[in-house]
Enzyme design. Structure first.
Site, PDB file in Angstrom:
ATOM      1  N   SER A 180     -45.082 133.972  17.722  1.00 39.53           N
ATOM      2  CA  SER A 180     -44.940 133.419  19.084  1.00 39.53           C
ATOM      3  C   SER A 180     -43.551 132.822  19.290  1.00 39.53           C
ATOM      4  O   SER A 180     -42.887 132.367  18.355  1.00 39.53           O
ATOM      5  CB  SER A 180     -45.986 132.335  19.335  1.00 39.53           C
ATOM      6  OG  SER A 180     -47.281 132.870  19.276  1.00 39.53           O
TER       7      SER A 180
HETATM    8  N1  SAM Z   1     -49.873 132.033  15.831  1.00 41.28           N
HETATM    9  C1  SAM Z   1     -49.114 133.185  15.421  1.00 41.28           C
HETATM   10  C2  SAM Z   1     -47.798 132.861  14.790  1.00 41.28           C
HETATM   11  O1  SAM Z   1     -47.411 131.701  14.744  1.00 41.28           O
HETATM   12  O2  SAM Z   1     -47.181 133.808  14.304  1.00 41.28           O
HETATM   13  C3  SAM Z   1     -48.909 134.174  16.528  1.00 41.28           C
HETATM   14  C4  SAM Z   1     -50.105 134.924  16.786  1.00 41.28           C
HETATM   15  S1  SAM Z   1     -49.967 136.480  17.568  1.00 41.28           S
HETATM   16  C5  SAM Z   1     -49.247 136.102  19.086  1.00 41.28           C
HETATM   17  C6  SAM Z   1     -51.705 136.702  17.907  1.00 41.28           C
HETATM   18  C7  SAM Z   1     -52.552 136.916  16.682  1.00 41.28           C
HETATM   19  O3  SAM Z   1     -53.920 136.861  17.060  1.00 41.28           O
HETATM   20  C8  SAM Z   1     -52.328 138.276  16.034  1.00 41.28           C
HETATM   21  O4  SAM Z   1     -51.989 138.104  14.699  1.00 41.28           O
HETATM   22  C9  SAM Z   1     -53.690 138.955  16.183  1.00 41.28           C
HETATM   23  O5  SAM Z   1     -54.009 139.820  15.108  1.00 41.28           O
HETATM   24  C10 SAM Z   1     -54.617 137.758  16.233  1.00 41.28           C
HETATM   25  N2  SAM Z   1     -55.926 138.025  16.842  1.00 41.28           N
HETATM   26  C11 SAM Z   1     -56.232 138.803  17.899  1.00 41.28           C
HETATM   27  N3  SAM Z   1     -57.550 138.753  18.133  1.00 41.28           N
HETATM   28  C12 SAM Z   1     -58.094 137.919  17.213  1.00 41.28           C
HETATM   29  C13 SAM Z   1     -59.414 137.468  16.940  1.00 41.28           C
HETATM   30  N4  SAM Z   1     -60.469 137.857  17.661  1.00 41.28           N
HETATM   31  N5  SAM Z   1     -59.592 136.618  15.905  1.00 41.28           N
HETATM   32  C14 SAM Z   1     -58.556 136.193  15.154  1.00 41.28           C
HETATM   33  N6  SAM Z   1     -57.281 136.596  15.370  1.00 41.28           N
HETATM   34  C15 SAM Z   1     -57.052 137.437  16.390  1.00 41.28           C
END
Ligand code: SAM
Length: 207
Positions: free
Chosen positions: A55
């Site tokens: 992010s």
């Molecule tokens: N917080 C992260 C960082 O600091 O790098 C950024 C996260 S990225 C924008 C969104 C993440 O949410 C991805 O890694 C994706 O695989 C995960 N994701 C999507 N759907 C999800 C779910 N149902 N449960 C857990 N993780 C999920």
């Protein structure tokens, strides 16, 4: 470079000193491939493995600030991704559970954070269902864009706790802060628009 990133975040209106201190401490370039390190302290999201993103620092700071953290509080992060947001949360002194859908990302993040000295609880699974095992939480932060607010997350929130979640379509979401009142009612505050990768899973987008 970290100082200059912190200055930039202040200019954009972030004034939470705990959050700024955490961002000022964490080596964000460790989450980048060596050939991309020049991007690490720019205020932008960046691709990581599995088609996901780390992010934007402003977004990390904005969401973390909305949680109104206090040391020792139990927080659930949905979407571990690179693990950067998790580091910021742990630096702010919380007891963190972080859940990720993609096992490869969770494993990589766990390894990196251990190396950096951060040891939150890592869970691999569908965060759209929350994480019942450690519930209830003082705060829940969702770092992927949801089509609606998953009921499980509301249920797993303590009285007085905040759920920070971007809700909208696949391209653009409004940042929401839901707060559980003592009578169990939920109040909703709306903030600006953001653009996250989709929240997948049962109560997320299907693909
Ligand atoms: N917080 C992260 C960082 O600091 O790098 C950024 C996260 S990225 C924008 C969104 C993440 O949410 C991805 O890694 C994706 O695989 C995960 N994701 C999507 N759907 C999800 C779910 N149902 N449960 C857990 N993780 C999920």
């Amino acid at each position: 470079m970290r100082k200059s990133l912190v200055r930039k975040l202040r200019e954009k209106g972030i004034d939470n000193e705990n959050v700024l201190d955490a961002i000022g401490k964490i080596p964000r370039h460790w989450f980048f491939d060596e050939i991309f390190v020049e991007h690490a302290y720019q205020d932008k999201a960046f691709p990581i493995a599995e088609g996901q993103t780390i992010s934007q620092p402003y977004t990390v700071a904005f969401q973390t600030d909305l949680l109104e953290l206090k040391p020792g509080k139990k927080i659930l992060e949905i979407g571990t991704g690179s693990g950067y947001q998790a580091c910021v949360l742990v630096e702010c002194g919380v007891d963190l559970v972080t859940i990720e859908y993609k096992d490869k990302l969770s494993r990589l993040a766990k390894k990196m954070l251990k190396h950096m000295g951060y040891e939150p609880k890592f869970i691999i699974g569908d965060g759209s269902l929350g994480c019942d095992k450690f519930a209830p939480y003082d705060g829940i932060i969702v770092t992927a864009g949801a089509p609606t607010v998953p009921q499980a997350l509301v249920d797993q929130l303590k009285i007085g706790g905040h759920l920070i979640i971007p809700v909208g379509d696949r391209k653009m979401q409004k940042m929401l802060r839901l707060t559980k009142q003592s009578n169990g009612n939920i109040t909703k505050e709306e903030f600006s628009n953001f653009s996250f990768v989709p929240l997948l899973g049962n109560d997320g987008w299907s693909k």
